[in-house]
Design an enzyme around this catalytic site. Structure first.
Site, PDB file in Angstrom:
ATOM      1  N   SER A 189      -8.808  24.448  68.390  1.00 19.16           N
ATOM      2  CA  SER A 189      -8.005  23.771  67.361  1.00 19.16           C
ATOM      3  C   SER A 189      -8.251  24.298  65.954  1.00 19.16           C
ATOM      4  O   SER A 189      -7.778  23.712  64.979  1.00 19.16           O
ATOM      5  CB  SER A 189      -8.248  22.262  67.421  1.00 19.16           C
ATOM      6  OG  SER A 189      -9.622  21.996  67.446  1.00 19.16           O
TER       7      SER A 189
ATOM      8  N   THR B  59      -9.436  20.482  63.756  1.00 23.86           N
ATOM      9  CA  THR B  59      -9.767  20.584  62.341  1.00 23.86           C
ATOM     10  C   THR B  59     -11.247  20.466  62.031  1.00 23.86           C
ATOM     11  O   THR B  59     -11.881  19.460  62.337  1.00 23.86           O
ATOM     12  CB  THR B  59      -9.047  19.482  61.519  1.00 23.86           C
ATOM     13  OG1 THR B  59      -7.677  19.487  61.855  1.00 23.86           O
ATOM     14  CG2 THR B  59      -9.225  19.688  60.035  1.00 23.86           C
TER      15      THR B  59
ATOM     16  N   THR C 255      -7.639  24.541  60.131  1.00 26.62           N
ATOM     17  CA  THR C 255      -7.156  24.102  61.437  1.00 26.62           C
ATOM     18  C   THR C 255      -6.051  25.023  61.961  1.00 26.62           C
ATOM     19  O   THR C 255      -5.389  25.716  61.172  1.00 26.62           O
ATOM     20  CB  THR C 255      -6.586  22.666  61.315  1.00 26.62           C
ATOM     21  OG1 THR C 255      -6.343  22.144  62.617  1.00 26.62           O
ATOM     22  CG2 THR C 255      -5.289  22.621  60.535  1.00 26.62           C
TER      23      THR C 255
ATOM     24  N   ARG D 173       5.757  23.564  61.752  1.00 22.63           N
ATOM     25  CA  ARG D 173       5.080  22.309  61.390  1.00 22.63           C
ATOM     26  C   ARG D 173       3.778  22.589  60.624  1.00 22.63           C
ATOM     27  O   ARG D 173       3.002  23.473  60.979  1.00 22.63           O
ATOM     28  CB  ARG D 173       4.782  21.518  62.663  1.00 22.63           C
ATOM     29  CG  ARG D 173       4.088  20.169  62.427  1.00 22.63           C
ATOM     30  CD  ARG D 173       2.590  20.255  62.588  1.00 22.63           C
ATOM     31  NE  ARG D 173       1.951  18.935  62.541  1.00 22.63           N
ATOM     32  CZ  ARG D 173       0.646  18.770  62.430  1.00 22.63           C
ATOM     33  NH1 ARG D 173      -0.166  19.801  62.358  1.00 22.63           N
ATOM     34  NH2 ARG D 173       0.136  17.558  62.398  1.00 22.63           N
ATOM     35  N   VAL D 174       3.565  21.842  59.561  1.00 20.42           N
ATOM     36  CA  VAL D 174       2.321  21.913  58.798  1.00 20.42           C
ATOM     37  C   VAL D 174       1.756  20.495  58.737  1.00 20.42           C
ATOM     38  O   VAL D 174       2.501  19.535  58.528  1.00 20.42           O
ATOM     39  CB  VAL D 174       2.580  22.460  57.376  1.00 20.42           C
ATOM     40  CG1 VAL D 174       1.349  22.314  56.499  1.00 20.42           C
ATOM     41  CG2 VAL D 174       3.003  23.931  57.442  1.00 20.42           C
ATOM     42  N   GLY D 175       0.443  20.365  58.913  1.00 20.84           N
ATOM     43  CA  GLY D 175      -0.187  19.047  58.896  1.00 20.84           C
ATOM     44  C   GLY D 175      -0.812  18.719  57.560  1.00 20.84           C
ATOM     45  O   GLY D 175      -0.390  19.202  56.503  1.00 20.84           O
ATOM     46  N   ASP D 176      -1.852  17.911  57.604  1.00 16.88           N
ATOM     47  CA  ASP D 176      -2.523  17.451  56.379  1.00 16.88           C
ATOM     48  C   ASP D 176      -3.564  18.449  55.868  1.00 16.88           C
ATOM     49  O   ASP D 176      -3.929  18.423  54.688  1.00 16.88           O
ATOM     50  CB  ASP D 176      -3.237  16.120  56.643  1.00 16.88           C
ATOM     51  CG  ASP D 176      -4.299  16.264  57.740  1.00 16.88           C
ATOM     52  OD1 ASP D 176      -3.979  16.837  58.803  1.00 16.88           O
ATOM     53  OD2 ASP D 176      -5.443  15.831  57.523  1.00 16.88           O
TER      54      ASP D 176
ATOM     55  N   THR E 238      -9.698  14.485  59.803  1.00 17.55           N
ATOM     56  CA  THR E 238      -9.315  15.178  61.027  1.00 17.55           C
ATOM     57  C   THR E 238      -8.498  14.210  61.872  1.00 17.55           C
ATOM     58  O   THR E 238      -8.730  13.009  61.834  1.00 17.55           O
ATOM     59  CB  THR E 238     -10.553  15.666  61.811  1.00 17.55           C
ATOM     60  OG1 THR E 238     -10.128  16.239  63.043  1.00 17.55           O
ATOM     61  CG2 THR E 238     -11.536  14.546  62.097  1.00 17.55           C
ATOM     62  N   GLY E 239      -7.554  14.738  62.614  1.00 14.91           N
ATOM     63  CA  GLY E 239      -6.704  13.863  63.415  1.00 14.91           C
ATOM     64  C   GLY E 239      -5.250  14.127  63.092  1.00 14.91           C
ATOM     65  O   GLY E 239      -4.909  15.171  62.528  1.00 14.91           O
TER      66      GLY E 239
HETATM   67  N1  GLY Z   1      -5.272  17.384  61.068  1.00 14.27           N
HETATM   68  C1  GLY Z   1      -4.685  18.565  61.452  1.00 14.27           C
HETATM   69  C2  GLY Z   1      -3.231  18.531  61.659  1.00 14.27           C
HETATM   70  O1  GLY Z   1      -2.658  17.473  61.852  1.00 14.27           O
HETATM   71  O2  GLY Z   1      -2.642  19.574  61.626  1.00 14.27           O
END
Ligand code: GLY
Length: 325
Positions: free
Chosen positions: A83, A184, A202, A212-215, A235-236
């Protein structure tokens, strides 16, 4: 008319001065505070090798910023971590795409998102911070910048990750992030000079939609550092963290006097109160204050953190809000 306005403003100024008498500010004023302290590192999940690398830097008087950057690079290069970085599970089309950000004690920050083919997105984020007038580069622009900085273009899809992706294609059933599919590394550190920094990196959610991009690359969501207060990371499920500006919210709770652990707990409680539909997901938060006190909280069981200080490196299990249903 002008005279009336002048008198009004003078009265207002007098009022605000009077209202300040007897009030104590909750935190020190914004002048930089010179602190010295015991260095400490905190990261998400079981990331002992990453913490140990960061400790080599902190324990010899190095800067927290260098420690977190070098620390998370260990995880980025680990093909067995599915990950983060090399070996990360790809998106639905088989592309490994990476997100990362870094922030220092002065509030300087750099980030990359949707970066492909580069082993160390955190290094690129650091270079965005150090060498460009911007804070974030994405996609092809981030890749071109990394190559111009001398980094190598590599295939980050390992045979293991490719096999898992091909297996997933058979059902194409998109699973939310859980403790089995965790993600992450977020790492925060306090150095011997009392300065804080953080890094977050991550490959994002496995089998995500292309683009897609996360936090994790978002300052204030996946990571935030405020040297007057502390540093925090998440993380999550990124979609959940972004809605709450997770890391920044933790810092603001700490600014109001909460411990790192309670600030993480309150942030999770706020997320679930506002968006109860996220209750079935996993989310792990962590924070350090500017005195080196640490804490974290998980939404569900399974979340872990790794801490390193002069008594060594160990994995700790923070409390969680809910059991798995
Ligand atoms: N926390 C990592 C993501 O959602 O991409």
């Amino acid at each position: 008319m002008i005279e009336k306005r002048r008198v009004f403003i003078q009265k207002l100024a007098g009022l605000s001065l009077a209202s300040m008498v007897g009030c104590k500010p909750l935190v020190a004023a914004s002048a930089p505070v010179k602190r010295t302290g015991k260095p400490i590192i905190l990261s998400t999940w079981d990331n002992k090798p990453a913490n140990n690398r960061a400790w080599e830097i902190l324990s010899t008087g190095g800067r927290a910023l260098d420690a977190v950057e070098q620390g998370v690079m260990i995880t980025e290069a680990d093909p067995n971590d599915t990950s983060v970085g090399y070996g990360g599970f790809p998106d639905r089309d088989g592309n490994v795409t990476l997100d990362a950000c870094i922030m220092d004690e002065k509030g300087r920050c750099g980030a990359v998102a949707y970066l492909q083919h580069i082993m160390h997105p955190i290094r690129v984020a650091r270079l965005v911070m150090d060498k460009t007038p911007h804070w974030m580069l994405v996609g092809d622009g981030a890749l071109a910048f990394a190559l111009a900085e001398g980094m190598k273009k590599e295939n980050l899809l390992t045979p293991k990750a490719e096999a898992a992706w091909r297996e997933w294609l058979k059902s194409s059933n998109y699973k939310p992030i859980s403790s089995e599919n965790h993600d992450t590394i977020g790492m925060v550190a306090l150095d011997q000079n009392g300065q804080l920094s953080g890094a977050c990196t991550t490959s994002g959610a496995a089998w995500k939609m292309k683009g897609r991009v996360g936090d994790s690359p978002i300052i204030g969501a996946g990571l935030y550092v405020d040297n007057e207060v502390g540093a925090a990371s998440a993380t999550g499920l990124g979609e959940m963290v972004v809605r709450a500006c997770g890391a920044h919210t933790i810092i603001e709770f700490m600014r109001q006097g909460l411990s790192p652990e309670m600030a993480c707990k309150k942030t999770l409680e706020r997320i679930i109160r506002l968006w109860p539909e996220h209750k079935g997901q996993q989310l792990g938060l962590l924070a350090i204050d500017n005195q080196g006190n640490i804490g974290g909280y998980g939404l569900r069981p399974g979340y872990k953190m790794t801490v390193t200080d002069d008594s060594g490196t160990r994995v700790v299990v923070p409390k969680h809000l809910f059991e798995w249903d």
